[in-house]
Motif scaffolding. Structure first.
Motif, PDB file in Angstrom:
ATOM      1  N   ARG A 163     -14.249  -2.394   8.881  1.00 46.76           N
ATOM      2  CA  ARG A 163     -14.470  -3.657   9.578  1.00 46.76           C
ATOM      3  C   ARG A 163     -15.967  -3.961   9.709  1.00 46.76           C
ATOM      4  O   ARG A 163     -16.378  -5.125   9.627  1.00 46.76           O
ATOM      5  N   PHE A 214      -5.819  -6.361   3.668  1.00 44.73           N
ATOM      6  CA  PHE A 214      -5.312  -5.569   4.787  1.00 44.73           C
ATOM      7  C   PHE A 214      -3.915  -5.031   4.484  1.00 44.73           C
ATOM      8  O   PHE A 214      -3.306  -5.365   3.465  1.00 44.73           O
ATOM      9  N   GLN A 215      -3.399  -4.213   5.389  1.00 42.24           N
ATOM     10  CA  GLN A 215      -2.039  -3.691   5.234  1.00 42.24           C
ATOM     11  C   GLN A 215      -1.022  -4.820   5.251  1.00 42.24           C
ATOM     12  O   GLN A 215      -0.052  -4.812   4.499  1.00 42.24           O
ATOM     13  N   GLU A 216      -1.233  -5.815   6.121  1.00 44.53           N
ATOM     14  CA  GLU A 216      -0.401  -7.012   6.119  1.00 44.53           C
ATOM     15  C   GLU A 216      -1.054  -8.032   5.197  1.00 44.53           C
ATOM     16  O   GLU A 216      -2.279  -8.178   5.191  1.00 44.53           O
ATOM     17  N   HIS A 217      -0.252  -8.777   4.463  1.00 42.49           N
ATOM     18  CA  HIS A 217      -0.808  -9.705   3.474  1.00 42.49           C
ATOM     19  C   HIS A 217      -1.578 -10.869   4.097  1.00 42.49           C
ATOM     20  O   HIS A 217      -2.487 -11.415   3.497  1.00 42.49           O
ATOM     21  N   ARG A 218      -1.212 -11.267   5.305  1.00 45.01           N
ATOM     22  CA  ARG A 218      -1.905 -12.325   6.047  1.00 45.01           C
ATOM     23  C   ARG A 218      -1.960 -13.647   5.291  1.00 45.01           C
ATOM     24  O   ARG A 218      -2.943 -14.383   5.349  1.00 45.01           O
ATOM     25  N   LEU A 219      -0.879 -13.957   4.577  1.00 45.87           N
ATOM     26  CA  LEU A 219      -0.789 -15.254   3.912  1.00 45.87           C
ATOM     27  C   LEU A 219      -0.410 -16.325   4.927  1.00 45.87           C
ATOM     28  O   LEU A 219       0.324 -16.058   5.883  1.00 45.87           O
ATOM     29  N   LEU A 220      -0.890 -17.541   4.716  1.00 47.72           N
ATOM     30  CA  LEU A 220      -0.564 -18.656   5.599  1.00 47.72           C
ATOM     31  C   LEU A 220       0.796 -19.206   5.192  1.00 47.72           C
ATOM     32  O   LEU A 220       0.961 -19.702   4.070  1.00 47.72           O
ATOM     33  N   ASN A 273      -3.137 -20.575  -0.742  1.00 49.56           N
ATOM     34  CA  ASN A 273      -3.521 -19.323  -0.091  1.00 49.56           C
ATOM     35  C   ASN A 273      -4.601 -18.603  -0.891  1.00 49.56           C
ATOM     36  O   ASN A 273      -5.565 -18.083  -0.323  1.00 49.56           O
ATOM     37  N   GLN A 301       1.567  -8.825  -1.449  1.00 52.85           N
ATOM     38  CA  GLN A 301       0.323  -8.085  -1.581  1.00 52.85           C
ATOM     39  C   GLN A 301      -0.388  -8.421  -2.888  1.00 52.85           C
ATOM     40  O   GLN A 301      -1.623  -8.383  -2.964  1.00 52.85           O
ATOM     41  N   ALA A 347      -2.290 -11.407  -2.047  1.00 52.45           N
ATOM     42  CA  ALA A 347      -3.456 -11.028  -1.249  1.00 52.45           C
ATOM     43  C   ALA A 347      -4.572 -10.479  -2.137  1.00 52.45           C
ATOM     44  O   ALA A 347      -5.757 -10.771  -1.920  1.00 52.45           O
ATOM     45  N   ARG A 349      -6.154 -13.417  -3.903  1.00 57.20           N
ATOM     46  CA  ARG A 349      -7.020 -14.155  -2.983  1.00 57.20           C
ATOM     47  C   ARG A 349      -8.364 -13.453  -2.808  1.00 57.20           C
ATOM     48  O   ARG A 349      -9.402 -14.105  -2.677  1.00 57.20           O
TER      49      ARG A 349
END
Length: 240
Positions: free
Chosen positions: A60, A83-89, A97, A137, A140, A143
């Motif tokens: 971080r 990240f571990q989570e894809h965090r896509l919108l 995205n 992923q 991600a 991106r």
């Protein structure tokens, strides 16, 4: 393969990041203390360590998401993070995205090329809700790489995937890194993953890099046994 205390950063040609005497604390609790690290362009580095040793805190800090209390981080450009989570919108298409933050007239074309690289070139106008975990992923990763980063930070991006999907993602990441040549820092708890992917493996302990292992890449069981021992796991030679 010989383990040794990681040396301070040395002179080099084109580093992706250089960290000197880094310090990060939360109140009175020091999490990172006088840490030194150098990652070259095109180099794949894996970071192992017990939970709470400061791995994600370091990532971080490198990403500019956390402040530091001392030392210096020198990076040519802002890194990309997966990240571990894809965090896509969920309300945006896949190409939207991937192109998030790209203020360019050819953003859709760049996103299309990035999605094609991860095997989703026919899904530009699809939605995140229609993807499997592995596919999300992949998006991600697209991106992150569409930004053409010099430093790619991976925070356990495959931890939630099943074993077969994880192996396929390893193959994909190897190819993407070979194509784009960013410096890579992978934070993981998986020793086998580190051996399979990394050129260099670091073990973090007490807020600093305690040991460094070179010439990784799955060359045999000796590395795995040594790494497990450094992580405090007792393994018999038969089990290793």
């Amino acid at each position: 393969m010989t383990a040794h205390v990681a040396p301070p950063a040395s002179s080099a040609t084109n580093p992706a990041v250089v960290v000197s005497n880094l310090r990060r604390a939360y109140g009175a609790r020091v999490v990172i203390d006088r840490l030194n690290l150098r990652i070259e362009r095109g180099e794949f580095v894996a970071l192992l360590g017990e939970s709470g040793c400061g791995k994600t805190t370091l990532l971080r800090a490198l990403a500019g998401l956390d402040p530091i209390q001392g030392g210096r981080i020198a990076a040519p450009r802002r890194p990309a993070v997966v990240f571990q989570e894809h965090r896509l919108l969920p309300w945006d298409s896949l190409w939207s995205n991937v192109s998030l933050g790209l203020q360019l007239p050819d953003a859709r074309e760049r996103a299309a090329a990035a999605l094609a690289e991860v095997g989703l070139g026919d899904r530009l106008d699809d939605w995140p809700r229609n993807l499997s975990g592995g596919q999300a992923q992949r998006v991600a990763l697209a991106r992150a790489l569409v930004q053409q980063p010099e430093l790619l930070l991976l925070d356990e991006p495959f931890a939630a995937l099943d074993a077969l999907t994880r192996i396929r993602m390893h193959d994909l990441v190897r190819q993407l890194v070979a194509n784009h040549r960013p410096g890579v820092l992978l934070v993981t708890h998986d020793v086998d993953e580190a051996i399979a992917l990394a050129d260099r493996i670091l073990v973090m302990r007490d807020g600093a890099i305690a040991f460094e292992y070179r010439e990784a890449g799955g060359s045999g069981s000796i590395e795995r046994t040594v790494l497990l021992a450094e992580l405090g796991v007792l393994v018999s030679h038969a089990a290793a």
